[in-house]
Design a protein around this motif. Sequence first.
Motif, PDB file in Angstrom:
ATOM      1  N   ALA A 109      35.618  48.589  37.388  1.00 28.44           N
ATOM      2  CA  ALA A 109      37.070  48.434  37.238  1.00 28.44           C
ATOM      3  C   ALA A 109      37.538  49.167  36.337  1.00 28.44           C
ATOM      4  O   ALA A 109      37.233  48.794  35.059  1.00 28.44           O
ATOM      5  CB  ALA A 109      37.249  46.898  37.340  1.00 28.44           C
ATOM      6  N   LYS A 111      40.128  50.709  33.498  1.00 27.94           N
ATOM      7  CA  LYS A 111      41.131  50.198  32.668  1.00 27.94           C
ATOM      8  C   LYS A 111      42.422  51.044  32.567  1.00 27.94           C
ATOM      9  O   LYS A 111      42.367  52.461  32.684  1.00 27.94           O
ATOM     10  CB  LYS A 111      40.678  50.038  31.117  1.00 27.94           C
ATOM     11  CG  LYS A 111      39.694  49.261  31.106  1.00 27.94           C
ATOM     12  CD  LYS A 111      38.875  49.042  29.602  1.00 27.94           C
ATOM     13  CE  LYS A 111      37.894  48.323  29.434  1.00 27.94           C
ATOM     14  NZ  LYS A 111      37.523  48.234  27.918  1.00 27.94           N
ATOM     15  N   ALA A 121      50.070  46.532  37.608  1.00 31.22           N
ATOM     16  CA  ALA A 121      49.104  45.659  38.437  1.00 31.22           C
ATOM     17  C   ALA A 121      49.651  45.679  39.831  1.00 31.22           C
ATOM     18  O   ALA A 121      48.739  45.822  40.849  1.00 31.22           O
ATOM     19  CB  ALA A 121      49.517  44.308  37.719  1.00 31.22           C
ATOM     20  N   GLN A 130      41.026  47.301  42.195  1.00 31.34           N
ATOM     21  CA  GLN A 130      41.170  46.696  41.305  1.00 31.34           C
ATOM     22  C   GLN A 130      41.029  47.110  40.057  1.00 31.34           C
ATOM     23  O   GLN A 130      40.021  48.127  39.687  1.00 31.34           O
ATOM     24  CB  GLN A 130      39.931  45.688  41.381  1.00 31.34           C
ATOM     25  CG  GLN A 130      39.847  44.387  40.641  1.00 31.34           C
ATOM     26  CD  GLN A 130      38.793  43.337  40.773  1.00 31.34           C
ATOM     27  OE1 GLN A 130      37.957  43.569  41.764  1.00 31.34           O
ATOM     28  NE2 GLN A 130      38.514  42.420  39.886  1.00 31.34           N
ATOM     29  N   GLU A 132      41.882  47.005  35.439  1.00 29.83           N
ATOM     30  CA  GLU A 132      42.101  45.980  34.214  1.00 29.83           C
ATOM     31  C   GLU A 132      43.265  46.511  33.619  1.00 29.83           C
ATOM     32  O   GLU A 132      43.391  47.681  33.248  1.00 29.83           O
ATOM     33  CB  GLU A 132      40.850  45.946  33.183  1.00 29.83           C
ATOM     34  CG  GLU A 132      41.158  45.203  32.074  1.00 29.83           C
ATOM     35  CD  GLU A 132      40.051  45.052  30.972  1.00 29.83           C
ATOM     36  OE1 GLU A 132      40.321  44.599  29.798  1.00 29.83           O
ATOM     37  OE2 GLU A 132      38.868  45.344  31.400  1.00 29.83           O
TER      38      GLU A 132
END
Length: 210
Positions: A109, A111, A121, A130, A132
């Motif tokens: 995932a 960043k 998001a 998906q 972070e």
Amino acid sequence: MLTVAMPKGRIFEEAVELLRKAGYNLPPEFEDNRRLIIDVEEAGMRFILAKPMDVPTYVEHGVADIGVAGKDTMIEEERDVYEVLDLKISECYMAVAALPTYEKNRDIAPKVASKYPNLAASYFREQGEQVEIIKLNGSIELAPLIGLADRIVDIVSTGQTLRANGLVELETIVPITSRLIVNPVSYRMKDTVIDEVVERLAAVVEGEEQ
């Protein structure tokens, strides 16, 4: 008096110019004033100067009747206010950027650093990816350079800052302009005054587009 929340910086300067063109008598030294609350009796307005992110909060809670806020802030904050007019000033856009060497790794995932965690998001969720999200308050371009994040989501105006830091745009998310926003209760109590402001500003915006 009509209380107006205004963001400091570039949007403030462009919004003041728009108000002057709409016939509001703002003094020449208005932009140089260091006070945070400025009464302009001849215009029937009290101005609250705030950080851009705080303007929708002041309007939502009724300490300001109307305000000027960027669409980026409106999307991020999701405040309970009316968005009544696109002022067509401070045009820019929200984009995803990274180093030219960036490659998507589907096993990890990635960043993403941004001042706009909710907006970022939501965008990646819509893309089915998906990620972070890491919230930063400034110097977003630094994140990929020091290995904090793989990509960034930030406002782009000319792209000069990205290029200066060796980053490239990957995707455009949404165009951004500044909007006139109104407190719902104020709109009921001061509808005549607010409608006049909207109409006068709208006439200037439409005139400049033609």
